[in-house]
Design a protein around this motif. Sequence first.
Motif, mmCIF file in Angstrom:
data_model
loop_
_atom_site.group_PDB
_atom_site.id
_atom_site.type_symbol
_atom_site.label_atom_id
_atom_site.label_comp_id
_atom_site.label_asym_id
_atom_site.label_seq_id
_atom_site.Cartn_x
_atom_site.Cartn_y
_atom_site.Cartn_z
ATOM 1 N N THR A 56 1.085 -1.193 -0.041
ATOM 2 C CA THR A 56 -0.161 -0.355 0.240
ATOM 3 C C THR A 56 0.631 1.255 -0.071
ATOM 4 O O THR A 56 0.515 2.569 -0.756
ATOM 5 N N LYS A 57 1.737 0.715 0.768
ATOM 6 C CA LYS A 57 2.687 2.228 0.881
ATOM 7 C C LYS A 57 3.845 2.693 -0.542
ATOM 8 O O LYS A 57 3.294 3.359 -0.882
ATOM 9 N N ILE A 58 3.965 1.538 -1.774
ATOM 10 C CA ILE A 58 4.549 1.188 -2.208
ATOM 11 C C ILE A 58 3.504 1.594 -3.638
ATOM 12 O O ILE A 58 4.179 3.310 -3.993
ATOM 13 N N VAL A 59 2.831 2.155 -3.336
ATOM 14 C CA VAL A 59 1.693 1.849 -4.553
ATOM 15 C C VAL A 59 1.060 3.291 -4.398
ATOM 16 O O VAL A 59 0.772 4.062 -5.426
ATOM 17 N N LYS A 60 0.769 4.169 -3.067
ATOM 18 C CA LYS A 60 1.263 5.476 -2.978
ATOM 19 C C LYS A 60 1.936 6.152 -3.541
ATOM 20 O O LYS A 60 1.979 7.554 -4.052
ATOM 21 N N GLY A 61 3.253 5.995 -3.378
ATOM 22 C CA GLY A 61 4.204 6.720 -3.684
ATOM 23 C C GLY A 61 4.277 6.204 -5.755
ATOM 24 O O GLY A 61 4.663 7.432 -6.957
ATOM 25 N N ALA B 79 6.615 4.820 -20.578
ATOM 26 C CA ALA B 79 6.565 4.498 -19.214
ATOM 27 C C ALA B 79 5.303 4.144 -18.319
ATOM 28 O O ALA B 79 5.326 4.390 -17.354
ATOM 29 N N LEU B 80 4.347 4.958 -18.557
ATOM 30 C CA LEU B 80 3.236 4.727 -18.312
ATOM 31 C C LEU B 80 2.660 3.267 -17.699
ATOM 32 O O LEU B 80 2.306 3.581 -16.549
ATOM 33 N N ASP B 81 2.989 2.720 -19.054
ATOM 34 C CA ASP B 81 2.384 1.379 -18.659
ATOM 35 C C ASP B 81 3.106 0.558 -17.844
ATOM 36 O O ASP B 81 2.178 -0.053 -16.587
ATOM 37 N N MET B 82 4.063 1.411 -17.447
ATOM 38 C CA MET B 82 5.202 0.104 -16.561
ATOM 39 C C MET B 82 4.902 0.616 -15.527
ATOM 40 O O MET B 82 4.862 -0.868 -14.455
ATOM 41 N N ILE B 83 4.614 2.167 -15.596
ATOM 42 C CA ILE B 83 4.135 1.821 -13.517
ATOM 43 C C ILE B 83 3.125 1.549 -13.840
ATOM 44 O O ILE B 83 2.387 1.058 -12.791
ATOM 45 N N ALA B 84 1.584 2.043 -14.058
ATOM 46 C CA ALA B 84 1.135 0.970 -13.645
ATOM 47 C C ALA B 84 0.184 -0.378 -13.562
ATOM 48 O O ALA B 84 -0.461 -0.357 -12.764
ATOM 49 N N GLU B 85 1.231 -0.963 -14.118
ATOM 50 C CA GLU B 85 1.483 -2.535 -14.637
ATOM 51 C C GLU B 85 1.836 -2.369 -13.203
ATOM 52 O O GLU B 85 1.403 -4.167 -12.925
ATOM 53 N N ARG B 86 3.191 -2.251 -12.551
ATOM 54 C CA ARG B 86 3.707 -2.177 -11.293
ATOM 55 C C ARG B 86 2.306 -2.124 -9.748
ATOM 56 O O ARG B 86 2.171 -2.940 -9.160
ATOM 57 N N ILE B 87 1.862 -1.236 -10.250
ATOM 58 C CA ILE B 87 0.895 -0.727 -9.313
ATOM 59 C C ILE B 87 -0.636 -1.938 -8.799
ATOM 60 O O ILE B 87 -0.720 -2.523 -7.942
ATOM 61 N N ARG B 88 -0.685 -2.170 -10.596
ATOM 62 C CA ARG B 88 -1.368 -3.504 -10.573
ATOM 63 C C ARG B 88 -0.990 -5.038 -10.098
ATOM 64 O O ARG B 88 -1.544 -5.825 -9.330
ATOM 65 N N ALA B 89 0.334 -4.856 -10.551
ATOM 66 C CA ALA B 89 1.179 -6.027 -10.204
ATOM 67 C C ALA B 89 1.312 -6.419 -8.372
ATOM 68 O O ALA B 89 1.255 -7.251 -7.972
ATOM 69 N N ASP C 285 12.252 -4.974 -2.225
ATOM 70 C CA ASP C 285 11.342 -4.664 -3.481
ATOM 71 C C ASP C 285 11.599 -4.260 -5.060
ATOM 72 O O ASP C 285 11.878 -3.531 -4.791
ATOM 73 N N GLN C 286 12.246 -5.335 -5.050
ATOM 74 C CA GLN C 286 13.415 -5.555 -6.460
ATOM 75 C C GLN C 286 13.196 -4.731 -6.998
ATOM 76 O O GLN C 286 13.335 -3.851 -8.140
ATOM 77 N N PRO C 287 12.028 -5.391 -8.538
ATOM 78 C CA PRO C 287 11.225 -4.529 -9.157
ATOM 79 C C PRO C 287 10.812 -3.702 -9.451
ATOM 80 O O PRO C 287 11.262 -2.770 -10.438
#
Length: 162
Positions: A19-24, A68-78, A135-137
Amino acid sequence: MASKKIKPIDIGISSADRTKIVKGLSALLADSYTLYLMTHNFHWNVTGPQFNGLHQMFMLQYTEQWNALDMIAERIRALGHPAPGTYKEFVKLASIKEVEGVPKADDMVRHLVEAQEATARTARKLFPTVTAADDQPTADLLTQRLEVHEKTAWMLRSLLEE
């Protein structure tokens, strides 16, 4: 037919840390989208003696940012959360303010330097949380984004030197 309950995410990062990571990451996505839109706007509207060079440069930059937008959004989803995806959310989350009107070419470059640097700061701010969560990825994603934003800011800043 009864649906089976989906097992909670178990990737080795606690729910609270995710949750903290997703906020950032959501703030990074908002800054990245704002930067993308600013760059694309300037690509459309640049004029003057630097037109051709800036028009081409801005196109390369907004294309990279779009991907890059897709990479960031997909990491949030993951990480198990919905990615923000509306202008309203981005305005609330972004540290970059929209530029009013159509600035002169040199001012466009100045705005983009500031926006690139702001996006780098947003990414860098997340490292302690990501490191603590192991969280290495996400750390890898942040490193890639920092490299792009810092290099792009330098290249843009170079255009303003006498």
